[in-house]
Write a protein that holds these residues in place. Structure first.
Motif, short mmCIF file in Angstrom:
data_model
loop_
_atom_site.label_atom_id
_atom_site.label_comp_id
_atom_site.label_asym_id
_atom_site.label_seq_id
_atom_site.Cartn_x
_atom_site.Cartn_y
_atom_site.Cartn_z
N GLN A 165 57.64 -10.83 45.85
CA GLN A 165 58.68 -10.39 46.78
C GLN A 165 60.05 -10.96 46.44
N SER A 166 60.27 -11.32 45.18
CA SER A 166 61.57 -11.90 44.80
C SER A 166 62.65 -10.83 44.70
N GLN A 167 62.25 -9.60 44.48
CA GLN A 167 63.23 -8.50 44.41
C GLN A 167 63.07 -7.57 45.62
N GLN A 168 64.18 -6.92 45.98
CA GLN A 168 64.21 -6.17 47.24
C GLN A 168 64.54 -4.70 47.09
N ALA A 169 64.88 -4.26 45.86
CA ALA A 169 65.48 -2.93 45.72
C ALA A 169 64.65 -1.86 46.43
N SER A 170 63.36 -1.85 46.19
CA SER A 170 62.55 -0.77 46.75
C SER A 170 62.46 -0.86 48.27
N LYS A 177 73.93 -4.46 41.87
CA LYS A 177 73.60 -4.84 43.24
C LYS A 177 74.07 -3.77 44.21
N GLY A 178 73.28 -3.51 45.22
CA GLY A 178 73.68 -2.54 46.24
C GLY A 178 73.44 -3.10 47.62
N GLU A 179 74.37 -2.78 48.54
CA GLU A 179 74.16 -3.18 49.94
C GLU A 179 74.21 -1.96 50.84
N LEU A 181 64.39 2.10 36.70
CA LEU A 181 64.41 3.30 37.55
C LEU A 181 65.80 3.55 38.16
N GLY A 182 66.68 2.58 38.01
CA GLY A 182 68.09 2.79 38.35
C GLY A 182 68.32 3.11 39.80
N THR A 183 69.11 4.17 40.03
CA THR A 183 69.50 4.53 41.39
C THR A 183 68.53 5.55 42.01
N ARG A 184 67.48 5.91 41.26
CA ARG A 184 66.65 7.03 41.71
C ARG A 184 65.16 6.76 41.62
N GLY A 185 64.77 5.55 42.03
CA GLY A 185 63.36 5.17 41.90
C GLY A 185 62.40 6.10 42.65
N GLY A 225 75.28 3.81 53.10
CA GLY A 225 75.26 3.09 51.81
C GLY A 225 75.75 3.97 50.68
N ALA A 226 75.77 3.42 49.59
CA ALA A 226 75.54 2.00 49.32
C ALA A 226 76.68 1.52 48.42
N THR A 227 76.80 0.19 48.30
CA THR A 227 77.85 -0.35 47.42
C THR A 227 77.29 -0.53 46.01
N ALA A 236 70.46 -6.10 51.07
CA ALA A 236 70.96 -6.01 49.68
C ALA A 236 69.79 -6.04 48.71
N GLY A 237 69.99 -5.43 47.56
CA GLY A 237 68.98 -5.48 46.51
C GLY A 237 69.63 -5.18 45.18
N ILE A 238 68.90 -5.42 44.09
CA ILE A 238 69.45 -5.17 42.75
C ILE A 238 68.77 -3.96 42.14
N THR A 268 49.77 -12.58 46.17
CA THR A 268 51.16 -12.96 46.45
C THR A 268 51.47 -14.18 45.61
N GLU A 269 51.97 -13.95 44.43
CA GLU A 269 52.13 -15.05 43.48
C GLU A 269 53.16 -14.66 42.43
N THR A 270 53.98 -15.60 42.02
CA THR A 270 54.90 -15.34 40.90
C THR A 270 54.09 -15.35 39.61
N PHE A 271 54.16 -14.27 38.87
CA PHE A 271 53.41 -14.18 37.62
C PHE A 271 54.02 -15.14 36.61
N ASP A 272 53.15 -15.94 35.99
CA ASP A 272 53.61 -16.95 35.03
C ASP A 272 53.39 -16.40 33.61
C1 LIG Z 1 71.09 -0.57 48.41
C2 LIG Z 1 70.20 0.30 47.56
C3 LIG Z 1 70.02 1.63 47.92
C4 LIG Z 1 69.20 2.46 47.13
N1 LIG Z 1 69.01 3.75 47.53
C5 LIG Z 1 68.16 4.53 46.82
C6 LIG Z 1 67.89 5.85 47.26
O1 LIG Z 1 68.40 6.31 48.28
N2 LIG Z 1 67.02 6.61 46.53
C7 LIG Z 1 66.42 6.12 45.39
O2 LIG Z 1 65.64 6.85 44.76
N3 LIG Z 1 66.67 4.86 44.94
C8 LIG Z 1 67.52 4.07 45.62
N4 LIG Z 1 67.79 2.81 45.20
C9 LIG Z 1 67.23 2.40 43.90
C10 LIG Z 1 65.76 1.99 44.02
O3 LIG Z 1 65.70 1.02 45.00
C11 LIG Z 1 65.25 1.48 42.67
O4 LIG Z 1 65.32 2.51 41.71
C12 LIG Z 1 63.79 1.03 42.76
O5 LIG Z 1 63.56 0.33 43.93
C13 LIG Z 1 63.37 0.17 41.60
O6 LIG Z 1 62.01 -0.12 41.78
P1 LIG Z 1 61.25 -1.19 40.91
O7 LIG Z 1 59.83 -1.19 41.37
O8 LIG Z 1 61.49 -0.96 39.47
O9 LIG Z 1 61.96 -2.59 41.22
P2 LIG Z 1 61.93 -3.53 42.52
O10 LIG Z 1 61.97 -2.74 43.76
O11 LIG Z 1 62.97 -4.55 42.29
O12 LIG Z 1 60.49 -4.19 42.47
C14 LIG Z 1 60.13 -5.18 41.54
C15 LIG Z 1 59.01 -6.00 42.15
O13 LIG Z 1 58.55 -6.94 41.16
C16 LIG Z 1 58.37 -8.20 41.77
N5 LIG Z 1 58.47 -9.24 40.72
C17 LIG Z 1 59.48 -9.41 39.84
N6 LIG Z 1 59.19 -10.44 39.01
C18 LIG Z 1 57.97 -10.91 39.39
C19 LIG Z 1 57.10 -11.96 38.92
N7 LIG Z 1 57.41 -12.76 37.86
N8 LIG Z 1 55.93 -12.18 39.55
C20 LIG Z 1 55.56 -11.40 40.60
N9 LIG Z 1 56.33 -10.38 41.06
C21 LIG Z 1 57.50 -10.15 40.47
C22 LIG Z 1 59.48 -8.24 42.81
O14 LIG Z 1 59.24 -9.17 43.81
C23 LIG Z 1 59.46 -6.81 43.35
O15 LIG Z 1 58.53 -6.67 44.39
C24 LIG Z 1 68.57 1.94 45.96
C25 LIG Z 1 68.74 0.60 45.63
C26 LIG Z 1 69.55 -0.23 46.41
C27 LIG Z 1 69.68 -1.68 46.03
#
Ligand SMILES: Cc1cc2nc3c(=O)[nH]c(=O)nc-3n(C[C@H](O)[C@H](O)[C@H](O)COP(=O)(O)OP(=O)(O)OC[C@H]3O[C@@H](n4cnc5c(N)ncnc54)[C@H](O)[C@@H]3O)c2cc1C
Length: 348
Positions: A35-40, A211-213, A312-316, A245-247, A284-286, A163-167
Motif C-alpha cells: 500500500q505504499s502507492q496510491q494511484a489506483s 503526481k496528481g491530486e 499505465l500512465g493516466t489511463r490505467g 481533478g486532477a493536477t 494524491a497519488g503518483i 501485506t508486505e513490502t517485497f524485498d
Molecule cells: C489523481 C489521479 C487521478 C487519476 N485519474 C484517472 C482516471 O480518471 N482514469 C484512469 O484510467 N487513470 C487515472 N489515473 C491514473 C491511474 O491511477 C494509473 O494509471 C494506475 O493507477 C496505475 O496503476 P498501477 O497498478 O500501475 O500502479 P499503482 O496504483 O501505483 O499500484 C502499485 C501497487 O504496488 C505496490 N507496491 C509498490 N512497490 C511495492 C513493493 N516493493 N512491495 C509491495 N508492494 C509494492 C503499491 O503499494 C501499490 O499498491 C489517475 C491517477 C491519479 C494520481
C-alpha cells in the motif's frame, strides 16, 4: 515450501488486471502489496476513448474498450459490488471555433463512434457553459477505490494476499523458477507503479512519474448526471459528491496532499460552477507515466522468469486489462508483445 505459478508484486490496477488473467486460466498465485502507492486508489476512474485536448482517439481505443465492459462486469459479479457507472463525458466548448473543431473531429472515421456530432445546449443553471457541450459516447467511471478494497479482501479470503513490502534482494534465481523466501514460483510479475524506482531489476526503465491530486466536493444543488470536462474534470459520485481533478506535478514524488493543488483545482472549479459546495476530501497519488505514453511491459533481459507490467500512465482503467492479457500470452505462449509496449524498445 509453497509452490505457485506466479508471484505478483503490487495490487493496483495493473496487478489486479494480471491476477484476473491468472484466475481466468486457473493459474495459482500470491500477491505482495504494501500500500505504499496510491494511484489506483485515488484515481477518478474515468474511461474515455478520446483525448479531449486534441480531439484524437486514444491509442487502441477500440480494442481497449472491447475489454473494459466485460472486465469490470466480471469483477462486479465476483466481488458483489457496483463498479462501472456508465456516464457520457460532456466536453465544454469555450468558443464557436471549438464547436467547429468538434464537428470536424466527429466526421473522422476513427472518432465517429465516440463523438456525438450535435452541440448539446446547457440546461443546468449552476454550470457555466454558454457555448454548450460536445458529448463523448462509450465513457464512464470505475469506482477504483471500492474495487481495490474488495479485491484485496477477496485475495485475503483465498490466502493469496500478503501485506508486505517485497524485498527484491531476497529473490533467488534458478533455471526454471524463482524462489522468494518460502515460495517457489514459475514467474514474478512486478506491477509496482511508481514503486518500480526501488526495484533493482527494472529501475533503469524511463518512468516519468506525474503526481496528481484530486478533491471530492459535496454540491447538493448541482444535480449533474454526466462527467464534465473543461479545464478540470468534474465527475459525479454517490450522495451529491463529485470528484474534481486532477493536477499534474512532475517534481514532487510524495503522496502528500498540498494547499497549492487545492487552490489550483478550486480556482478552475470557480470558472465552471456557481452553486455552493463543501470540500469533503483531498487525495494524491503518483501516476506511472512514460515519455512515449506507452506502458512498460515485458521480461527482464537476463532473468527470463521476471516480468514487468507498469507505465499505465493516466489511463490505467482502460489500458490495464489490455496489457495484462498481452503479458500473460507472452509468458505462457511466447506470443510476442506489441513492439510499442515492449520494454525492449528501451534496450540498446
Ligand atoms: C489523481 C489521479 C487521478 C487519476 N485519474 C484517472 C482516471 O480518471 N482514469 C484512469 O484510467 N487513470 C487515472 N489515473 C491514473 C491511474 O491511477 C494509473 O494509471 C494506475 O493507477 C496505475 O496503476 P498501477 O497498478 O500501475 O500502479 P499503482 O496504483 O501505483 O499500484 C502499485 C501497487 O504496488 C505496490 N507496491 C509498490 N512497490 C511495492 C513493493 N516493493 N512491495 C509491495 N508492494 C509494492 C503499491 O503499494 C501499490 O499498491 C489517475 C491517477 C491519479 C494520481
Amino acid at each position: 515450501m509453497k509452490e505457485v505459478d506466479y508471484i505478483i508484486v503490487g495490487c493496483g490496477l495493473a496487478g489486479v488486471s494480471f491476477c484476473e488473467e491468472l484466475r481466468a486460466h486457473e493459474k495459482s498465485f500470491v500477491m505482495f502489496d504494501d500500500q505504499s502507492q496510491q494511484a489506483s486508489i485515488v484515481a477518478a476512474g474515468l474511461y474515455n476513448p478520446v483525448i479531449l485536448k486534441r480531439f484524437t482517439a486514444v491509442w487502441k481505443a477500440k480494442e481497449q474498450l472491447e475489454m473494459v465492459n466485460s472486465f469490470y462486469e466480471r469483477l462486479e459479479k465476483l466481488l458483489g459490488v457496483k463498479l462501472d457507472y456508465k456516464l457520457p463525458v460532456y466536453r465544454r466548448f469555450s468558443s464557436i471555433g471549438e464547436q467547429n473543431d468538434w464537428f470536424n473531429a466527429s466526421d473522422n472515421p476513427y472518432l465517429e463512434n465516440y463523438l456525438s456530432p450535435q452541440v448539446i445546449p446547457n440546461h443546468n443553471s449552476e454550470i457555466d457553459a454558454s457555448f454548450g457541450f460536445g458529448k463523448v459516447l462509450e465513457s464512464g467511471r470505475i469506482d477504483t477505490s471500492t474495487l481495490l478494497t474488495h479485491y484485496k479482501l477477496f485475495l485475503k479470503t483465498n490466502n493469496s494476499y500478503c501485506t508486505e513490502t517485497f524485498d527484491h534482494a531476497a529473490v533467488k534465481h534458478h533455471e526454471n523458477e524463482v524462489i522468494y523466501k518460502n515460495i517457489t514460483a514459475k514467474y514474478i510479475v512486478f506491477a509496482e507503479g511508481f514503486g518500480m524506482m526501488k526495484n533493482p531489476f527494472f529501475k533503469d526503465l524511463p518512468l516519468n512519474e506525474a503526481k496528481g491530486e484530486v478533491l471530492t466536493i459535496k454540491a447538493p444543488q448541482l444535480k449533474m448526471e454526466f462527467i464534465l470536462k473543461a479545464s478540470v474534470f468534474l465527475v459525479p459520485e454517490l450522495d451529491d459528491c463529485y470528484s474534481v481533478g486532477a493536477t499534474y506535478n512532475w517534481e514532487d514524488k510524495t503522496n502528500d496532499i498540498t494547499e497549492t493543488a487545492k487552490t489550483e483545482l478550486l480556482d478552475k472549479l470557480k470558472t465552471l460552477i456557481s452553486c455552493d459546495y463543501e470540500v469533503v476530501n483531498q487525495a494524491a497519488g503518483i501516476r506511472p507515466t512514460v515519455m512515449d505514453r506507452k506502458p512498460l511491459v515485458g521480461r527482464h533481459p537476463k532473468y527470463d522468469n521476471m516480468a514487468i507490467l507498469n507505465g499505465l500512465g493516466t489511463r490505467g482503467v482502460m489500458i490495464g486489462p489490455y496489457v495484462a492479457k498481452q503479458l500473460f500470452l507472452n509468458l505462457e505462449k511466447g506470443i510476442p508483445l506489441e513492439a510499442e509496449i515492449d520494454i525492449k524498445r528501451f534496450q540498446k
